[in-house]
Design an enzyme around this catalytic site. Structure first.
Site, PDB file in Angstrom:
ATOM      1  N   TYR A 283       0.829  -1.208   0.000  1.00 25.55           N
ATOM      2  CA  TYR A 283       0.000   0.000   0.000  1.00 25.55           C
ATOM      3  C   TYR A 283       0.858   1.250   0.000  1.00 25.55           C
ATOM      4  CZ  TYR A 283      -3.564   3.235   1.934  1.00 25.55           C
ATOM      5  OH  TYR A 283      -4.426   4.270   2.172  1.00 25.55           O
TER       6      TYR A 283
ATOM      7  N   ASP B 213      -9.683  10.985  -3.452  1.00 27.22           N
ATOM      8  CA  ASP B 213     -10.027   9.658  -3.980  1.00 27.22           C
ATOM      9  C   ASP B 213     -11.531   9.412  -3.866  1.00 27.22           C
ATOM     10  OD1 ASP B 213      -9.590   7.136  -5.027  1.00 27.22           O
ATOM     11  OD2 ASP B 213      -9.160   6.238  -3.078  1.00 27.22           O
TER      12      ASP B 213
END
Ligand code: ADP
Ligand code: SF4
Length: 691
Positions: A170, A266
């Site tokens: 990540y 996002d």
């Protein structure tokens, strides 16, 4: 029904390294507000996603070690082998339906406060850290880096043991240690991990290589990478270093999961973005790698999905919010029922659940979070328990959802509304700037109800207490909503504001229905959700001179939780709205206001033409109260139960109203007897010692 052949491409199997996804529907990692506190609930939620047809179903953020401790926030933990079973439970449920299970391993670096572990937050260099309890993070030495790599490797092995088909590295949302190393503003190192991009990306490369080696072909390795921070040259940009990182690591991961950073970029709300809003930043990735690419963009239309695949933007349709709003979205397309998709409205109420560390809620999907706790299935509902009929007053979100769900159960339902169109507050609010998508709450439910012969809708039909009692239904539901107060009573002023009630004092409905006269206007927001700023935006856009007064430190304080606050305040400033924060109204005069500082009480005067009070609401329960005075008549006419739901019970969010309508429909004939005091299952803490 058969699937529309135009959508066949969405159902092609796609290889991800050593594993194969059965279709292109990819539920990307997303938080649920559950984390390790609600592992049973989490497993059931993910299982129902797989059942709904998502070929890949991922976890939320999974912390790999006590140096990345988000508690009391709700993320998952895979710190040692004892944590494996909660992931194995989710993996089993996902595998049951033939889908792949992805685990997103995360080290949050300087973004984690480590409040319960009390360990030093880790960062590339010593620096301030506003997330931490103590305001600093520790710059890692080479030993720390070696330890981090070991923890990640061990977590990857545990993920495989738990049944992961895809293990994530990540580097996104600006809350990941490898991303902190990548960004020069956090990374001030002078060694092999700092300076040039190659050096700053070294840790990311090493962790990818470690993970690939650890899983050893037993699972695919995905890289979640934010290619752009939407900050211009002050941050990572897809045209420069974002692109160079993809070039450098192009063939290393088995899958690229790409997005933009931080989370507020996002998961932009529909008020500030359209479907496909990340395409400008992520489209380049596929041109640089032969590995499959997944991205997100709040896609709810199968035509858009086909377009992004065919135009070579991505290989998988990634979804978080569209999967929350309709976990059965892929199945509906597969079964030719794509016009039944319950489309996400982009409101981020789901995000607010996570940000307050409670299982998420969703405006469109009242079942989310209740899959295990209440045993609700997202796509089915038990048949009716009697032949009773139900009268629902009010076709707002609560009444519409109650009617829809009762109708699906087979009850005879009558839904009456005094308005000429259904939707209640949703119909009104969706006319405000940027909220058009909110009408989906109404439209999906009306579309479903229209197909039900057992649900009759009467519009333009006001019902008083006599009409209700004379109707002949056994169950009466008041979903009659709430009205904004005009007297200023709200969070700060528990008593009426002096001078409220004049002809120049307005409520939100007056703005929405065009009754506020042109001229200088003050919007007083003591509600702190979206309404005050939206009305200010509308009035300013209509050419009025607007002053926004709020006792809060920021505009629309609640929207910090929906990731919108920054954009909302920016928009008002850009429209020329004057903002007076930490300010109360002491008195409303005929052409001016007396304002008061909320700290010192010091007063000042403000000239104005009109004032709009956005403070709090009162339930529309008058008809109910009139009827409740006649229990004898109710008994004679055969009324068995009376309920208040939605804003008429307690004015809250649209999500709460929808949930209330659904809950009513599920529980109409539920056993409320002995032993039913706690209405849902709870996750239990395992007592380690006997007492
Ligand atoms: P909620 O958010 O709880 O669903 P809304 O305010 O959106 O509440 O919707 C309430 C609806 O109830 C409105 O459409 C309103 O027109 C309708 N309504 C209120 N009182 C009556 C009544 N006595 N008879 C019929 N409809 C009513
Ligand atoms: Fe979409 Fe709103 Fe549901 Fe979140 S809460 S999934 S944004 S409809």
């Amino acid at each position: 029904m058969a699937r529309d052949p135009r959508y066949d491409i969405l159902f092609e199997p796609i290889k991800i390294g050593p594993v194969t996804a059965r279709n292109r529907f990819y539920q990307v990692p997303h938080c649920t507000g559950m984390g390790s506190n609600w592992p049973n609930a989490h497993a059931e939620l993910r299982g129902q996603r797989a059942e709904g047809g998502w070929g890949v179903v991922c976890t939320e953020e999974v912390m790999i070690h006590p140096t990345t401790d988000e508690m009391p926030g709700a993320s998952m933990r895979l710190w040692d082998d004892d944590d494996i079973p909660m992931f194995a439970a989710a993996a089993d449920k996902v595998h049951e339906h033939g889908s792949l299970f992805g685990i997103e391993l995360v080290h949050g670096g300087l973004s984690r406060a480590n409040k319960t572990s009390r360990m030093a937050p880790l960062a590339p260099s010593h620096q301030a850290n506003k997330y931490a309890t103590l305001p600093q993070a520790r710059g890692m030495d080479l030993y720390d880096i070696a330890m981090f790599r070991r923890w990640h490797r061990e977590a990857a092995l545990r993920a495989v043991k738990a049944g992961a088909d895809i293990v994530y590295v990540y580097c996104a949302h600006n809350v990941a240690l490898p991303m902190h190393f990548l960004l020069p503003r956090y990374n001030r190192r002078r060694d092999a991990y700092g300076g040039s991009l190659e050096n700053r990306a070294r840790l990311l490369r090493e962790v990818l290589e470690d993970t690939l080696e650890a899983v050893d072909g037993k699972a695919a390795v995905a890289l979640r990478f934010a290619v752009d921070e939407r900050m211009g040259p002050a941050g990572l940009e897809w045209q420069s270093e974002g692109r160079e990182v993809v070039e450098m690591l192009a063939e290393l991961p088995d899958l690229w999961d790409v997005n933009v950073s931080g989370w507020e970029n996002d998961s932009v709300t529909s008020r500030f973005s359209q479907e496909g809003f990340q395409e400008d930043a992520i489209s380049f990735v596929k041109g640089l790698t032969s590995k499959p690419v997944v991205g997100v963009g709040r896609y709810t239309s199968p035509d858009s999905m086909v377009r992004v695949i065919k135009s070579g933007i991505m290989d998988f349709i990634g979804a978080a919010r569209p999967a929350i709003a309709d976990p059965f979205l892929p199945r509906k397309i597969e079964e030719g029922r794509h016009d039944e998709i319950r489309e996400c409205i982009g409101c981020n109420i789901c995000v607010s659940g996570n940000n307050t560390a409670v299982p998420m809620r969703c405006t469109q999907n009242p079942v989310v979070g209740e899959e295990w706790r209440r045993g609700w299935h997202v796509n089915t509902i038990p048949p009716k328990g009697s032949d009773d009929s139900v009268l629902i007053l009010g076709a707002g979100p609560a009444g519409l959802e109650a009617a829809r769900a009762l109708g699906e159960r087979g009850y005879e339902v009558t839904l009456a509304d005094r308005a000429k169109e259904p939707g209640g507050r949703v119909s009104q609010e969706s006319t405000l700037p940027g909220l058009a998508a909110w009408a989906r709450v109404r439209d999906w439910r009306v579309g479903q109800i229209q197909q039900m012969a057992n649900v009759r809708v009467y519009l333009d039909s006001f019902m008083d207490d006599k009409a209700v009692m004379g109707f002949g239904a056994q169950h009466i539901v008041y979903a009659t909503g709430a009205s904004w107060r005009r007297d200023g009573v709200g969070n700060t002023n528990r008593d009426t504001i002096k001078g409220a009630g004049g002809a120049h004092v307005f409520a939100p409905a007056d703005v929405m229905e065009g009754r506020v006269k042109k001229g200088p206007v003050v919007v007083f927001d003591d509600d702190h959700h979206y309404m005050g700023a939206l009305l200010a935006e509308k009035l300013a856009t209509d050419g009025m001179e607007v002053v926004f007064v709020t006792p809060s430190a920021v505009v629309s304080e609640f929207t910090l939780l929906t990731l919108e606050q920054g954009r909302i305040q920016t928009r008002l400033l850009e429209l020329g709205v004057t903002i007076r924060q930490q300010t109360n109204i002491a008195e409303i005069g005929t052409d001016n206001l007396r304002l008061a500082c909320i700290f010192t009480g010091q007063e000042s005067e403000l000239a104005m033409g009109s004032v709009v009070l956005v403070t709090s609401r009162v339930p529309n329960e008058q008809v109910y109260h009139r009827m409740a005075k006649h229990p004898d008549v109710m008994e004679t006419v055969g009324i068995k139960t009376v309920a208040l739901i939605g804003d008429c019970l307690c004015p809250q969010t649209i999500a709460a109203a929808v949930y209330d309508g659904h809950l009513y429909a599920r529980e109409l004939d539920a056993d409320q007897g002995e032993g039913a005091e706690v209405p849902y299952r709870r996750e239990r803490v395992l007592m380690m010692e006997s007492h």
